[in-house]
Design a protein around this motif. Structure first.
Motif, PDB file in Angstrom:
ATOM      1  N   VAL A 221      29.766  15.690  46.607  1.00 50.47           N
ATOM      2  CA  VAL A 221      28.759  16.732  46.813  1.00 50.47           C
ATOM      3  C   VAL A 221      29.358  17.810  47.715  1.00 50.47           C
ATOM      4  CG1 VAL A 221      27.719  15.471  48.747  1.00 50.47           C
ATOM      5  CG2 VAL A 221      26.411  17.242  47.559  1.00 50.47           C
ATOM      6  N   PRO A 222      29.382  19.077  47.278  1.00 47.28           N
ATOM      7  CA  PRO A 222      29.974  20.140  48.089  1.00 47.28           C
ATOM      8  C   PRO A 222      29.222  20.300  49.408  1.00 47.28           C
ATOM      9  CG  PRO A 222      29.658  20.857  45.814  1.00 47.28           C
ATOM     10  CD  PRO A 222      28.918  19.565  45.960  1.00 47.28           C
ATOM     11  N   PRO A 223      29.937  20.574  50.500  1.00 46.42           N
ATOM     12  CA  PRO A 223      29.270  20.675  51.807  1.00 46.42           C
ATOM     13  C   PRO A 223      28.222  21.776  51.851  1.00 46.42           C
ATOM     14  CG  PRO A 223      31.558  21.436  51.920  1.00 46.42           C
ATOM     15  CD  PRO A 223      31.387  20.774  50.589  1.00 46.42           C
ATOM     16  N   GLU A 224      28.458  22.879  51.131  1.00 45.77           N
ATOM     17  CA  GLU A 224      27.507  23.991  51.173  1.00 45.77           C
ATOM     18  C   GLU A 224      26.194  23.654  50.471  1.00 45.77           C
ATOM     19  OE1 GLU A 224      30.330  24.673  47.701  1.00 45.77           O
ATOM     20  OE2 GLU A 224      30.484  24.108  49.824  1.00 45.77           O
ATOM     21  N   GLU A 225      26.179  22.600  49.675  1.00 45.94           N
ATOM     22  CA  GLU A 225      24.952  22.193  48.993  1.00 45.94           C
ATOM     23  C   GLU A 225      24.120  21.209  49.807  1.00 45.94           C
ATOM     24  OE1 GLU A 225      25.606  20.915  44.994  1.00 45.94           O
ATOM     25  OE2 GLU A 225      26.806  22.676  44.458  1.00 45.94           O
ATOM     26  N   ILE A 226      24.613  20.819  50.954  1.00 47.04           N
ATOM     27  CA  ILE A 226      23.863  19.924  51.830  1.00 47.04           C
ATOM     28  C   ILE A 226      23.054  20.761  52.811  1.00 47.04           C
ATOM     29  CG2 ILE A 226      24.020  18.085  53.547  1.00 47.04           C
ATOM     30  CD1 ILE A 226      26.650  17.230  52.292  1.00 47.04           C
ATOM     31  N   PRO A 227      21.728  20.629  52.822  1.00 46.32           N
ATOM     32  CA  PRO A 227      20.914  21.389  53.779  1.00 46.32           C
ATOM     33  C   PRO A 227      21.344  21.101  55.209  1.00 46.32           C
ATOM     34  CG  PRO A 227      19.527  20.292  52.137  1.00 46.32           C
ATOM     35  CD  PRO A 227      20.917  19.752  51.955  1.00 46.32           C
ATOM     36  N   VAL A 228      21.275  22.102  56.051  1.00 44.94           N
ATOM     37  CA  VAL A 228      21.732  21.962  57.437  1.00 44.94           C
ATOM     38  C   VAL A 228      21.091  20.769  58.147  1.00 44.94           C
ATOM     39  CG1 VAL A 228      21.811  23.080  59.706  1.00 44.94           C
ATOM     40  CG2 VAL A 228      22.322  24.402  57.633  1.00 44.94           C
ATOM     41  N   PRO A 229      19.781  20.528  58.019  1.00 47.55           N
ATOM     42  CA  PRO A 229      19.190  19.368  58.715  1.00 47.55           C
ATOM     43  C   PRO A 229      19.716  18.027  58.206  1.00 47.55           C
ATOM     44  CG  PRO A 229      17.489  20.936  58.038  1.00 47.55           C
ATOM     45  CD  PRO A 229      18.749  21.342  57.349  1.00 47.55           C
TER      46      PRO A 229
END
Length: 266
Positions: A164-172
């Motif tokens: 899963v790309p890091p930018e697709e993980i919500p900040v929280p």
């Protein structure tokens, strides 16, 4: 300060200092936990290397080996030097190179001619540092080959390399640890478990053949057993700083948590 049982409810960040040994233990425990849950025809095994024929976009087939070799230089005059991927022992007129072995659990279908159904990766330091490019390429080829992939990242340090790309993980949801499951039949849909520092490791569903129910494995007892069987209560000094260092906010949480535990024991 020492604890006979793992003092952390989830991943113990001090175990990163001993990760090759913890990693090997987790692989065996995971295989053993899976074996009675698998339907007829499927078997779990720990593998040091993996060969998959995956069709590339140009129509050719690429054979991949899952072992990762990372070569480091050595200092001018050490008798023994170890690093994440390679240990070099130098003598007067020769040197010895020891390769780090990358292991994974794979589930095979003996009725299907020994086809690999699922690959389970517990990430190593090599995966997340010098071998990160090779690891990502390997995962992409597994996706192309239609193999289920389970990625378990319990290392707070190193690069983000899971599918899963890091930018697709919500900040929280950007936690120190996570688990990603990608099904071979739908590689664009990834199920993610986000695991906080003081959060119990989850029970996860391991995908098998399309007609099989997932095999559910609780990860926390496996890590607890690795801590106990490795006798880490005798090896870990909780007063020493974490290496590799974690972000300052995380270190502050760890120190406060240990202070509370120590005060409760005194």
């Amino acid at each position: 300060m020492s604890f006979v049982d793992d003092p952390f409810p989830g991943m113990n960040p001090f175990l990163e200092d001993f990760w090759p040994d913890v990693h090997s233990s987790l692989m065996v425990y995971l295989r053993n936990a899976l074996q009675p849950l698998l339907p007829n025809g499927l078997f779990a095994r720990v593998e040091e290397s993996l060969t998959i024929d995956a069709e590339a976009s140009d129509g050719r087939f690429n054979t991949i080996r899952a072992d990762v070799l990372v070569a480091h230089g050595w200092r001018e005059n050490p008798r023994a030097q170890a690093s994440g991927g390679l240990a070099v022992t130098e003598h007067d007129d020769y040197y010895i190179v020891e390769r780090e072995v990358e292991r994974r659990v794979e589930i095979i279908d003996v009725r299907g001619g020994g086809d690999v159904v699922t690959v389970i990766e517990i990430l190593s330091r090599t995966n997340k540092t010098n071998g990160s490019k090779a690891y990502i390429e390997k995962c992409n080829l597994l996706h192309e080959a239609g193999v289920n992939l389970v990625e378990i990242d319990l290392l707070g340090s190193g690069k983000h390399v899971v599918s899963v790309p890091p930018e697709e993980i919500p900040v929280p949801k950007r936690t120190p640890y996570l688990v990603c499951v990608t099904r071979g039949q739908s590689p664009t849909h990834i199920k993610v478990w986000h695991i906080g520092l003081l959060q119990r490791l989850p029970a996860i569903g391991i995908p098998l053949r399309p007609t099989d129910a997932d095999a559910v494995i609780d990860l926390q007892p496996l890590l607890d057993a690795a801590y106990r069987d490795g006798r880490y209560d005798r090896l870990i000094d909780y007063r020493k700083p974490l290496t590799p260092p974690l972000p300052p906010a995380v270190i502050g949480k760890v120190e406060e948590y240990l202070r509370v535990l120590e005060s409760e024991r005194s």
